[in-house]
Scaffold this motif. Structure first.
Motif, PDB file in Angstrom:
ATOM      1  N   ARG A   2     -30.075  11.927  22.242  1.00 21.69           N
ATOM      2  CA  ARG A   2     -29.099  12.498  21.315  1.00 21.69           C
ATOM      3  C   ARG A   2     -27.702  12.496  21.926  1.00 21.69           C
ATOM      4  NH1 ARG A   2     -30.907  17.457  20.958  1.00 21.69           N
ATOM      5  NH2 ARG A   2     -29.379  18.341  22.408  1.00 21.69           N
ATOM      6  N   GLU A   3     -27.578  13.002  23.145  1.00 22.66           N
ATOM      7  CA  GLU A   3     -26.252  13.153  23.744  1.00 22.66           C
ATOM      8  C   GLU A   3     -25.612  11.796  24.065  1.00 22.66           C
ATOM      9  OE1 GLU A   3     -24.960  15.974  23.529  1.00 22.66           O
ATOM     10  OE2 GLU A   3     -26.733  17.215  23.261  1.00 22.66           O
ATOM     11  N   PHE A   4     -26.380  10.887  24.655  1.00 25.36           N
ATOM     12  CA  PHE A   4     -25.840   9.571  24.964  1.00 25.36           C
ATOM     13  C   PHE A   4     -25.768   8.689  23.723  1.00 25.36           C
ATOM     14  CE2 PHE A   4     -27.048  10.962  29.192  1.00 25.36           C
ATOM     15  CZ  PHE A   4     -26.040  10.447  29.994  1.00 25.36           C
ATOM     16  N   GLY A   5     -26.774   8.831  22.848  1.00 25.96           N
ATOM     17  CA  GLY A   5     -26.845   7.979  21.665  1.00 25.96           C
ATOM     18  C   GLY A   5     -25.668   8.163  20.733  1.00 25.96           C
ATOM     19  N   LYS A  56     -15.992   7.889  27.869  1.00 25.79           N
ATOM     20  CA  LYS A  56     -16.988   8.732  27.204  1.00 25.79           C
ATOM     21  C   LYS A  56     -17.779   9.489  28.263  1.00 25.79           C
ATOM     22  CE  LYS A  56     -17.281   5.301  23.498  1.00 25.79           C
ATOM     23  NZ  LYS A  56     -16.265   4.393  24.102  1.00 25.79           N
ATOM     24  N   PHE A  57     -17.958  10.795  28.032  1.00 28.31           N
ATOM     25  CA  PHE A  57     -18.607  11.650  29.023  1.00 28.31           C
ATOM     26  C   PHE A  57     -19.717  12.475  28.384  1.00 28.31           C
ATOM     27  CE2 PHE A  57     -14.184  11.128  30.339  1.00 28.31           C
ATOM     28  CZ  PHE A  57     -14.307  10.768  31.676  1.00 28.31           C
ATOM     29  N   VAL A  58     -20.793  12.658  29.135  1.00 29.26           N
ATOM     30  CA  VAL A  58     -21.780  13.698  28.844  1.00 29.26           C
ATOM     31  C   VAL A  58     -21.681  14.709  29.972  1.00 29.26           C
ATOM     32  CG1 VAL A  58     -24.219  14.276  28.615  1.00 29.26           C
ATOM     33  CG2 VAL A  58     -23.330  12.187  27.551  1.00 29.26           C
ATOM     34  N   GLY A  73     -22.264   2.583  30.492  1.00 26.91           N
ATOM     35  CA  GLY A  73     -20.827   2.831  30.441  1.00 26.91           C
ATOM     36  C   GLY A  73     -20.436   4.256  30.119  1.00 26.91           C
ATOM     37  N   ILE A  74     -21.406   5.120  29.909  1.00 29.71           N
ATOM     38  CA  ILE A  74     -21.126   6.539  29.626  1.00 29.71           C
ATOM     39  C   ILE A  74     -21.322   7.335  30.913  1.00 29.71           C
ATOM     40  CG2 ILE A  74     -21.814   8.575  28.312  1.00 29.71           C
ATOM     41  CD1 ILE A  74     -22.723   6.644  26.095  1.00 29.71           C
ATOM     42  N   LEU A 122     -22.787   6.268  22.133  1.00 30.54           N
ATOM     43  CA  LEU A 122     -22.962   4.818  22.073  1.00 30.54           C
ATOM     44  C   LEU A 122     -22.604   4.242  20.705  1.00 30.54           C
ATOM     45  CD1 LEU A 122     -26.294   4.486  24.108  1.00 30.54           C
ATOM     46  CD2 LEU A 122     -24.044   3.589  24.766  1.00 30.54           C
ATOM     47  N   GLN A 123     -22.566   5.098  19.685  1.00 27.92           N
ATOM     48  CA  GLN A 123     -22.206   4.642  18.345  1.00 27.92           C
ATOM     49  C   GLN A 123     -20.699   4.386  18.216  1.00 27.92           C
ATOM     50  OE1 GLN A 123     -24.534   4.117  15.773  1.00 27.92           O
ATOM     51  NE2 GLN A 123     -25.957   4.414  17.487  1.00 27.92           N
ATOM     52  N   ILE A 124     -19.911   4.896  19.160  1.00 28.05           N
ATOM     53  CA  ILE A 124     -18.447   4.731  19.095  1.00 28.05           C
ATOM     54  C   ILE A 124     -18.099   3.371  19.681  1.00 28.05           C
ATOM     55  CG2 ILE A 124     -16.218   5.692  19.780  1.00 28.05           C
ATOM     56  CD1 ILE A 124     -17.675   8.396  20.149  1.00 28.05           C
TER      57      ILE A 124
END
Length: 402
Positions: A360-363, A374-376, A388-389, A366-368
């Motif tokens: 959920r958090e990475f996915g 991009k950070f989690v 790349g996140i 990844l849609q952007i």
């Protein structure tokens, strides 16, 4: 007095520029202390003490003093033929203060550099736009960041390891007064509750002549309990009606606006990431400091996800970003932060404990499809960065540049 260097660095470049420097923020966040730091900076630059003049208008001696009287008192303090540096603390307590400041700025006979502080949004109201158009710059002051908190703990307390200090920061919040000496949690919340009560009853109830105080407090508690959740005036209306409390939508909007105006709440609008349109529904609200919620509703470990999200929101604001909630079709990005034409995207989680949470958090990120960072951010110590996140432990996010 510990120097809050980030604010000094922001403000000092504007010394001696023909702009009123306006410091705003919630009560007791440190505005007056930063004023004192600026006064010390002027002394280091060789400005004599008689040319540095400060007034604190949040005291009984100024009660019922009209703006003309204040003008004459200030005028008598000006140093003839030399520049005087005026520091006007909580100036909004003087009605029509913006006319007073405008007069000193407009008339060539007054050679002044003016700094003012205030604890409600009247500081940024239409009156300022009318009288000070193009002649002021504002600085939003926040309670202590985690980095500043650590400096206070080292000076006034006993610094433990970083993980323990972060948990303490979550519980105690960032109001400077809470960290000037070792306090129990109950003692700290007494101070925070006093800040809250003063703000509610002085800056909101008294100033706006609100009669239904109980109604306002119920809305406050609803907002506090839903920090980080999207909600609307309709949902608040429904909540109150479920408690047999009738209220109209306009009143709800008005109360939320007053809470924003006193800097207790920060509104975070949603942004459609496809059309880059700012949406006007289902906004989120974040607190000026997490300790408000803990002091009013009690500290709950179960609220840690909300608390972490609030901390990250405030850190982004401190670093000068405009912050939005991102909407991407049916998915949500916790924060879209924009500054100088560039963006970063941030997802916040307590722990990435299972595959579903990680997806959920990475996915969502990844849609952007753009190439901005991009950070989690979570409390996990293991680096889970991929595709790349960047994954960061929240302590690293708060203490480092990225």
């Amino acid at each position: 007095m510990l120097i809050r260097q980030s604010y000094i660095d922001q403000i000092t470049p504007f010394i001696d520029m023909p702009l009123v420097k306006i410091l705003t923020g919630v009560r007791r966040c440190g505005k007056s202390t930063i004023m004192l730091m600026l006064m010390d900076e002027l002394k280091k630059r060789g400005i004599s003490e008689n040319r540095i003049v400060r007034f604190n208008f949040d005291t009984l001696e100024w009660q019922n003093t009209d703006v003309k009287q204040v003008f004459e008192i200030i005028k008598d303090k000006l140093v003839p033929s030399e520049r005087t540096y005026l520091f006007l603390d909580e100036i909004q307590e003087i009605e029509h203060w913006e006319r007073l400041v405008n007069t000193f700025m407009e008339e060539a006979e007054y050679n002044v550099d003016i700094f003012v502080t205030g604890s409600n949004s009247k500081m940024m109201s239409s009156e300022i736009s009318t009288y000070l158009t193009g002649r002021y710059i504002s600085f939003r002051i926040h309670p202590l960041s985690f980095a500043e908190y650590l400096v206070f703990r080292k000076e006034y307390g006993e610094l433990a390891d970083l993980s323990k200090e972060f948990l303490r920061y979550i519980e105690y919040g960032g109001f400077p007064a809470v960290h000037l000496k070792p306090l129990t949690l109950d003692e700290a919340y007494v101070i925070v509750k006093d800040i809250y009560n003063t703000t509610i009853f002085t800056d909101i109830v008294k100033r706006n002549q609100i009669r239904k105080v109980d109604q306002l407090e119920r809305i406050v508690k609803f907002a506090f309990d839903n920090i980080g959740n999207t909600f609307s005036a309709n949902s608040i209306k429904g909540f109150l009606e479920s408690q047999n409390r009738k209220i109209d939508i306009e009143t709800v909007y008005n109360y939320l606006s007053k809470l924003e105006g006193a800097y207790i709440l920060n509104r975070c609008s949603r942004q459609d990431l496809q059309g880059r349109e700012i949406l006007k529904t289902q906004e989120k609200f974040y607190l000026a400091d997490n300790a408000f919620k803990h002091a009013v509703l009690g500290y709950k470990q179960d609220d840690i996800s909300q608390t972490l999200e609030n901390i990250v929101y405030l850190e982004l604001r401190r670093r000068g970003y405009d912050v939005y909630v991102g909407k991407l079709d049916t998915k949500e990005i916790d924060f879209v932060a924009e500054k100088q034409g560039k963006s970063i995207y941030v997802q916040v989680a307590y722990l990435l404990a299972d595959k579903k949470t990680q997806e959920r958090e990475f996915g969502n990120l990844l849609q952007i499809e753009d190439n901005f960072p991009k950070f989690v951010v979570s409390m996990d110590d293991v680096d889970m960065s991929h595709k790349g996140i960047t994954h960061l432990n929240i302590k690293g996010f708060l203490l480092n540049s990225w």
